[in-house]
Design a protein around this motif. Structure first.
Motif, short mmCIF file in Angstrom:
data_model
loop_
_atom_site.label_atom_id
_atom_site.label_comp_id
_atom_site.label_asym_id
_atom_site.label_seq_id
_atom_site.Cartn_x
_atom_site.Cartn_y
_atom_site.Cartn_z
N SER A 288 25.32 27.03 32.60
CA SER A 288 26.33 26.94 31.54
C SER A 288 27.42 27.96 31.80
N SER A 289 28.66 27.52 31.71
CA SER A 289 29.79 28.42 31.93
C SER A 289 30.94 28.01 31.02
N THR A 290 31.55 29.00 30.38
CA THR A 290 32.70 28.73 29.52
C THR A 290 34.01 28.90 30.28
N LEU A 291 33.92 29.09 31.60
CA LEU A 291 35.11 29.43 32.39
C LEU A 291 35.53 28.32 33.33
N ARG A 292 35.11 27.12 33.08
CA ARG A 292 35.44 26.02 34.00
C ARG A 292 36.94 25.71 33.98
N GLY A 293 37.55 25.75 32.80
CA GLY A 293 38.99 25.53 32.72
C GLY A 293 39.76 26.61 33.47
N TYR A 294 39.33 27.86 33.31
CA TYR A 294 39.96 28.97 34.03
C TYR A 294 39.81 28.76 35.54
N ALA A 295 38.61 28.39 35.97
CA ALA A 295 38.36 28.18 37.40
C ALA A 295 39.23 27.07 37.96
N ALA A 296 39.39 25.98 37.21
CA ALA A 296 40.24 24.87 37.66
C ALA A 296 41.69 25.31 37.78
N ALA A 297 42.18 26.08 36.79
CA ALA A 297 43.56 26.55 36.83
C ALA A 297 43.79 27.49 38.00
N SER A 299 42.08 27.59 40.78
CA SER A 299 41.97 26.80 42.01
C SER A 299 43.26 26.07 42.31
N ALA A 300 43.91 25.55 41.26
CA ALA A 300 45.18 24.85 41.45
C ALA A 300 46.25 25.79 41.99
N VAL A 301 46.32 27.01 41.46
CA VAL A 301 47.30 27.98 41.95
C VAL A 301 46.97 28.42 43.38
N LEU A 302 45.69 28.67 43.63
CA LEU A 302 45.28 29.11 44.97
C LEU A 302 45.56 28.05 46.03
N LEU A 303 45.59 26.78 45.61
CA LEU A 303 45.87 25.71 46.57
C LEU A 303 47.23 25.92 47.23
N ALA A 306 46.69 28.50 49.81
CA ALA A 306 45.85 27.98 50.88
C ALA A 306 46.65 27.09 51.84
N VAL A 307 47.49 26.22 51.28
CA VAL A 307 48.33 25.37 52.12
C VAL A 307 49.26 26.22 52.99
N HIS A 308 49.83 27.27 52.39
CA HIS A 308 50.68 28.18 53.16
C HIS A 308 49.91 28.84 54.28
N GLY A 379 54.40 34.68 40.04
CA GLY A 379 53.08 35.07 40.53
C GLY A 379 52.55 36.29 39.81
N VAL A 380 53.41 37.28 39.60
CA VAL A 380 53.00 38.50 38.89
C VAL A 380 52.63 38.17 37.44
N LEU A 381 53.44 37.32 36.79
CA LEU A 381 53.16 36.93 35.41
C LEU A 381 51.82 36.19 35.33
N TRP A 382 51.57 35.32 36.29
CA TRP A 382 50.30 34.59 36.32
C TRP A 382 49.13 35.56 36.47
#
Length: 403
Positions: A288-297, A299-303, A306-308, A379-382
Motif C-alpha cells: 500500500s502506498s499513498t505516493l503513486r500520484g507523486y511517483a507518476a508525476a 516519472s513524467a518529469v524525469l522522462l 532521460a531522453v536528453h 525546474g527549480v520551482l518543481w
C-alpha cells in the motif's frame, strides 16, 4: 543517438491507448500503476546504460574476420539478415532461460506479475554485456554493422505489441509468428509454460527445436517468476539473481559444483525437478502506498531528462556521461523505494529533488545543454514544490505514528 529514443513516445501512447481500452472493457485490474512505472523505469535505465555499450566488437569482427560481404541494396539480403538475427535471438533467448548466469540478466523481463504493454519495457541493463557474443556469427558471415543494428531494432520493436492480454488467438498467424497468445505462454509460471516459446519474430524456431507450447483454453496464466522479486527498486531488480547465485556458489563445496551453480539451468544445479506451481498459493506484490500520484508525476518529469541523457550522453566526456546516467538511475531507484513503502525513502527523495534543483539553479549548462532561464526556473520551482510535498508527507506520517 539510440534510435529507440524516437520510439519512446510511441510506446507510451500505445500504453495509454491500452489502458483506455481496458477501462472501457472494465479490465483495469490487468494494470497496476506501480508495476507499470517500474517497468518503464527499467526500460529507460536500460536505454541509458546502453549508451555506453556499442557494437564496437561486432564491427571489429566484421572488419577483420568476415568470410563474405552482404550488399545493402538487396531486399532479399535484408530479409535474410532479419531471419538470421531472429534465429540468433532464439538461441540467445533460450540460453537466457537455460543457463543461470544468463538468466540472472533476463529474469528482469519476467519479474512483472502483470502482462501488458508496459511489461515490454521491463528490460535488463546487463543483457548487452552478456549476450553480444552470440550475434558474432552474423559478423563472420558478412552482415554489415548498420544492417545488423537495423534488423535488430526491427526484431526488438516487433516484440512490443505482443505483450498484451487484449488480443486473443489469431489462427494461422499464431503458428508462424510470435503472437500475444504464444508469448503469454512464455511469460507464464504455469507448469506447461516454463521454458517455452523463445522466438522473437517467428515461432517456427520453437516448433523446429521442440520448445513450442500452445496457450491452453480454460487455464488462466499466472505471470512472473517462481521466486517473486517483490520490489520496485530497479537496481535490486537488475542485480538480485546475481546475488542469489553468488550466495549459492559460496554455500556449495567444490569448484565443479560452484561452476554448476552459474552454468546449469536455473535451479538445475540441485538435480531436483521444478516444483509444481499452484495458483492458489500465488499473491501479487502490492504494497500500500499513498505516493503513486507523486511517483507518476516525478516519472513524467524525469522522462525529459532521460531522453536528453540517452540522446546526448554519448557525446559527453565519459565521467560526465556516466555521472548523468547514475543520477537518473538513483532517481528511479528512489521513486521505486517510495512506491514500496521503504521507511527512509522520503528522506532520500527529498535529498534527490533538492540536489537536482540546486544543480539547475547553479549552472546554466545541464550536461551539455544550455538551458534557458525559463526552463531552469521551472525546474527549480518543481524541485521546491516536490520538497514541500515530501516534507508535508513526512510530517503527516510522523504524526500518524505518534498518534
Amino acid at each position: 543517438m539510440n534510435p529507440l529514443v524516437f520510439a519512446l513516445p510511441i510506446f507510451f501512447i500505445a500504453i495509454a491507448f491500452e489502458v483506455w481500452l481496458l477501462h472501457r472493457k472494465k479490465k483495469l485490474a490487468l494494470y497496476d500503476l506501480a508495476d507499470a512505472l517500474t517497468s518503464a523505469h527499467m526500460g529507460i535505465f536500460m536505454l541509458i546504460f546502453s549508451v555506453f555499450i556499442n557494437v564496437a566488437v561486432y564491427t571489429v569482427v566484421y572488419d577483420n574476420f568476415r568470410l563474405a560481404e552482404w550488399p545493402m541494396d538487396s531486399i532479399v539480403l535484408w530479409v535474410l539478415a532479419l531471419l538470421f538475427y531472429d534465429f540468433c535471438y532464439y538461441w540467445v533467448h533460450r540460453l537466457g532461460h537455460e543457463v543461470s548466469f544468463v538468466w540472472a540478466s533476463h529474469i528482469v523481463h519476467h519479474s512483472s506479475e502483470y502482462y501488458n504493454l508496459s511489461t515490454a519495457l521491463r528490460q535488463t541493463a546487463s543483457g548487452k554485456a552478456v549476450v553480444w557474443i552470440f550475434y558474432l556469427p552474423m559478423a563472420l558471415m558478412g552482415v554489415p554493422p548498420k544492417m545488423f543494428v537495423i534488423v535488430g531494432l526491427i526484431d526488438l520493436l516487433y516484440q512490443f505489441w505482443v505483450h498484451t492480454e487484449l488480443v486473443g488467438r489469431m489462427g494461422w498467424f499464431d503458428r508462424v509468428f510470435v503472437s500475444p497468445s504464444n508469448h503469454r505462454v512464455h511469460h507464464g509460471q504455469n507448469d506447461y509454460c516454463i521454458d517455452k516459446n523463445y522466438g522473437g519474430l517467428l515461432v517456427i524456431w520453437d516448433r523446429m527445436f521442440g520448445t513450442f507450447a500452445e496457450e491452453r483454453v480454460g487455464e488462466k496464466i499466472t505471470y512472473g517468476v517462481r521466486k517473486p522479486l517483490q520490489s520496485y527498486n530497479i537496481l535490486w531488480g537488475n542485480l538480485h539473481y546475481y546475488v542469489d547465485l553468488w550466495k549459492l556458489a559460496g554455500q556449495t563445496k567444490g569448484w565443479r559444483a560452484k561452476l554448476g551453480v552459474w552454468m546449469a539451468p536455473p535451479g538445475g544445479w540441485t538435480d531436483q525437478p521444478i516444483e509444481h506451481f499452484d495458483e492458489k498459493n500465488f499473491t501479487r506484490f502490492a504494497p500500500s502506498s499513498t505516493l503513486r500520484g507523486y511517483a507518476a508525476a516525478q516519472s513524467a518529469v524525469l522522462l525529459i531528462f532521460a531522453v536528453h541523457c540517452i540522446a546526448g550522453a554519448g557525446n559527453l566526456p565519459l565521467a560526465q556521461g556516466l555521472g548523468y546516467g547514475v543520477l537518473l538511475g538513483l532517481s528511479y531507484m528512489s521513486i521505486g523505494l517510495m512506491l514500496q513503502g521503504t521507511s527512509w525513502a522520503c528522506s532520500l527523495e527529498l535529498v534527490r529533488v533538492l540536489g537536482m534543483g540546486a544543480g539547475l539553479a547553479a549552472s546554466a549548462n545541464w550536461f551539455g545543454f544550455d538551458m534557458p532561464m525559463a526552463a531552469r526556473a521551472a525546474g527549480v520551482l518543481w524541485a521546491l514544490t516536490s520538497a514541500f510535498f515530501l516534507m508535508r508527507q513526512g510530517k503527516q506520517t510522523s504524526m500518524g505514528v505518534a498518534a
